[in-house]
Design an enzyme around this catalytic site. Structure first.
Site, short mmCIF file in Angstrom:
data_model
loop_
_atom_site.label_atom_id
_atom_site.label_comp_id
_atom_site.label_asym_id
_atom_site.label_seq_id
_atom_site.Cartn_x
_atom_site.Cartn_y
_atom_site.Cartn_z
N ASP A 116 53.33 32.00 43.41
CA ASP A 116 52.57 31.91 44.63
C ASP A 116 53.49 32.05 45.72
OD1 ASP A 116 50.34 31.34 46.35
OD2 ASP A 116 50.06 29.41 45.33
N ASP A 141 41.74 33.40 46.84
CA ASP A 141 41.11 31.69 46.68
C ASP A 141 39.58 31.76 46.57
OD1 ASP A 141 43.84 30.80 46.22
OD2 ASP A 141 43.99 30.06 48.32
C1 DGJ Z 1 47.19 29.24 46.75
C2 DGJ Z 1 46.84 29.63 45.56
O1 DGJ Z 1 45.95 30.89 45.77
C3 DGJ Z 1 45.88 28.66 44.57
O2 DGJ Z 1 45.39 29.27 43.55
C4 DGJ Z 1 46.59 27.69 44.36
O3 DGJ Z 1 47.57 27.78 43.62
C5 DGJ Z 1 47.28 26.92 45.54
N1 DGJ Z 1 48.02 27.98 46.21
C6 DGJ Z 1 48.34 25.80 45.30
O4 DGJ Z 1 48.92 25.25 46.28
#
Ligand code: DGJ
Length: 735
Positions: free
Chosen positions: A476, A544
């Site tokens: 991430d 997301d």
């Molecule tokens: C952003 C990601 O896109 C989510 O899927 C998740 O992993 C969160 N960060 C976790 O902090």
């Protein structure tokens, strides 16, 4: 496929496309043609067009006023020699910015040389041919190496450029595009993929106009906001017909993708590192290498362009290991638990997921340091013994004993101010010393221009990978870069590019040492969904936003340039956490099938009836998973143009297909006999669709009958009414 050189004309052709350029009278490179293949054995110099001189133009020769760089189509235009459009390169040396790069030599190579330190498309010697042109600046002796690759089977040219300081004084490069091309007319629309967090890669289209139009990022990441991709679509081109030129930058950092239409209607397209904040210094003998940019020609509309990108990335970019490997159906605990979990909860979660048919369990954020919210512990890649007292290896082995693969979330480029790593090394955070810093998601960015930082994170990740025998990593990156500064650099204009080189270095080291670990890239959702990361991480978390209706737009837009098998798409709980919308489980799966399928919910929250449905969804996905990996994706109806969306995937032998149809909101008394006209099938094959058989020509010319909908009176169809209808059809050729 061949590269033909005739009287200083270079013709790259593979029977699908031709790319032709030549050495101009003044020894610079002139562009002649990019498009559908031309006959190989011709001189195309007559494609070069001079305009009548005007009082406003400047010409190179006293006795030839028509030879003005302002009106000549070029390959790699320079600044200060009569072309007043934006140059491909701008460099300064002892206060002088004028350059004049003239042809010096060329070399033709089989295959495609790798670009050191940078991800790029690759090809075996039989799969591509490359011409390397060496130009020399007449003022300084500085060399420019332009590389052009043509692939045997794709309608693609890959380009990159390299400047070598062969002069005796220091040089600073202020702008260096990876690709520049002057297309002969501007009667086209510009299509790009833009948006923001939670609505990434929406399709935007606007006409080309005189002047500059661009999309870009100066955020330190390719970004949620603009993808490093643009297409130019002829006015009469459609989804399936007409000429389209697609351009993409194989890079994950700051970029500029620009069109400039001049006063004679020539459209200059350039892609490269964004010149803002960029300045690269070269001592005598040093070189700067640009990342790669690729360009696609399609005579079959936007779909043709997308299929070429998909094939290129599938065959020549995604690493060998992951080209054919089946991607596991995964479950991720993020939306189910956020930071609130313990070993017992996770094991229960994993066991239930296994019962449903899930293959990989992914533990997301919050397993390390003391991370109970997003204010702490990034950089401390050691298990949190309060949450997981038996350790991470114990959890991994229990998950594996339950019959699942095990994956973990990392955010390797970040550091929390509240972390042991920061307490030890505050100087490892990016920022101007003794100044206030800007936070993003309560965190700071690690200085990846510093090799010690990259080494430290590599060691910490390696230890966890080895300890857990890890199968998967979600990498991430949740914030963009501010106060771009590193105390270790002499020239801060190099910061952003060196940062990305550090990211690639870590990816390279991890993927080389652990080739069997599947990486999924992520950046606060889809904030770094670019071809460069696909080279290391063959799948990327698209957004997301897991709402099925919103996902139609995100996945449709993403499919413009990226293979379906690279798009991370999961079924999540309702009401959806991003939109608060409640959609049926069937719609959520019907959308997620067109990607790397998974779940983002707590299996214990499902009723027994829902569990049975989920089992069937997973069984179904597994049955057509090879098709999602290998088939041709065809867009049929756009969510940007109406209430309905449709797309399909057809196998290369045309004997199998899946079709997805979606209707976001119900319409009163809908049309009867609704059909969906399919594409890409074989006219003469008979396809079984549920209990009926249709020939390919019927399905393409007359259409596939869609479910009869409730119209307010036909009560027998009441369960087929309402918002959020969808259906995925499976087609199998019988004879
Ligand atoms: C952003 C990601 O896109 C989510 O899927 C998740 O992993 C969160 N960060 C976790 O902090």
């Amino acid at each position: 496929m061949s590269i033909l050189v005739n009287q200083q004309q270079f013709h790259l052709t593979n029977g699908k496309i031709s790319y032709v350029f030549h050495v101009l009278k003044n020894a610079q490179l002139g562009h002649l043609y990019f498009g559908k293949a031309l006959r190989p054995d011709r001189d195309y110099t007559h494609f070069e067009k001079y305009h009548n001189p005007t009082p406003a133009s400047c010409h190179t020769y006293e006795d030839d006023p028509a030879f003005s760089l302002e009106t000549i189509r070029q390959e790699y235009p320079v600044y200060g020699k009569g072309d007043f459009r934006e140059p491909a390169i701008l460099m300064s040396q002892e206060q002088k910015s004028v350059a004049n790069f003239v042809y010096k030599s060329h070399d033709i190579l089989e295959g495609k040389p790798p670009i050191s330190g940078l991800p790029a498309t690759y090809a075996a010697s039989s799969e591509a041919e490359t011409v390397l042109i060496v130009l020399e600046d007449v003022y300084s002796g500085v060399e420019l190496h332009l590389s052009y690759t043509i692939f045997a089977n794709e309608a693609v040219i890959a380009r990159n450029s390299r400047v070598v300081n062969k002069s005796t004084t220091a040089l600073s490069v202020e702008r260096m595009m990876s690709l520049s091309i002057d297309l002969p007319d501007a009667e086209m629309d510009l299509l790009h993929l833009s948006g923001t967090w939670s609505r990434e890669r929406h399709v935007k289209t606007r006409p080309l106009e005189q002047g500059i139009q661009s999309i870009s990022s100066i955020r330190g990441a390719s970004s949620h906001h603009h993808n490093p991709f643009l297409a130019l679509k002829a006015k009469d081109a459609t989804e399936h017909t007409g000429e389209v030129f697609g351009f993409q930058f194989v890079y994950s950092g700051n970029f500029l993708a620009q069109t400039e239409v001049d006063h004679y209607g020539v459209a200059r397209v350039q892609l490269g590192i964004h010149p803002i904040g960029f300045e690269w210094n070269l001592a005598p003998g040093e070189a700067f290498q640009s990342p790669e940019a690729v360009m696609v020609y399609s005579g079959e509309g936007l779909n043709g362009m997308s299929q070429t990108f998909h094939q290129l990335y599938r065959n020549q970019l995604i690493r060998e290991q992951w080209k054919t490997a089946e991607r596991p159906v995964l479950i991720n605990n993020w939306e189910a638990t956020y930071f609130d979990f313990n070993e017992e909860k996770l094991i229960h979660f994993a066991k239930e997921a296994k019962e449903l048919g899930v293959e990989l369990f992914v533990l997301d954020d919050g397993w390390f340091g003391k991370r109970n919210d997003d204010r702490t512990s990034l950089g401390d890649w050691f298990v949190d013994r309060e949450k997981l007292p038996a350790g991470i290896a114990s959890l991994a082995s229990k998950v594996k004993q339950a019959g699942l693969k095990f994956g973990l979330w990392f955010e390797p480029e970040m550091i929390s101010v509240d972390s042991d790593l920061y307490r030890e090394h505050p100087e490892w955070a990016v920022g101007v010393p003794e100044e206030n810093y800007t936070l993003g998601r309560n965190q700071r960015v690690l200085d990846y221009t510093n090799p010690i930082v990259v080494d430290t994170i590599f060691e910490r990740m390696r230890a966890i990978i080895q300890e857990t025998d890890l199968d998967y990593i979600k990498w991430d990156m949740n914030r963009n870069i501010t106060e771009a500064y590193s105390a270790g650099l002499d020239h801060q204009g190099e910061f952003f590019h060196r940062y990305i080189l550090g990211v690639y270095d870590l990816y390279e080291r991890l993927t080389s040492e652990f080739p069997n670990v599947l990486f999924e890239s992520c950046a606060g959702g889809g904030g770094r969904f670019d071809p460069a990361l696909l080279y290391y991480a063959p799948q990327a978390w698209a957004s997301d936003d897991t709402d099925a209706v919103e996902r139609l737009k995100i996945q449709y837009g993403t499919s413009m340039a990226y293979p379906i098998y690279s798009i991370g798409s999961h079924v999540s709980a309702v009401p959806n956490h991003q939109t608060l919308r409640s959609t049926p489980l069937s719609l959520r799966a019907d959308v997620a099938y067109f990607g790397t399928f998974g779940y983002e919910l707590d299996p214990s929250s499902l009723s027994n009836e829902e569990k049975e449905i989920v089992k069937e969804q997973i069984r179904r996905y597994k049955s057509f998973r090879p098709l999602v990996r290998d088939g041709s994706f065809i867009r049929l109806q756009s969510p940007f143009e109406g209430n309905e969306t449709a797309w399909m995937i057809v196998s290369s032998d045309q004997k199998e297909a899946i079709v997805g149809w979606y209707k976001a909101s119900s319409t009163p008394n809908p049309r009867t006999n609704q059909v969906l006209k399919l594409k890409g099938l074989h006219h003469d094959l008979a396809y079984q669709v549920e209990s009926r058989t249709y020939y390919g020509d019927e399905l393409m010319q007359n259409g596939l009958p869609l479910p009869i909908e409730f119209n307010g009176a036909n009560e027998a169809f009441a369960e087929r009414g309402g918002d959020f209808q969808s259906k995925v059809f499976y087609l199998k050729a019988l004879y």
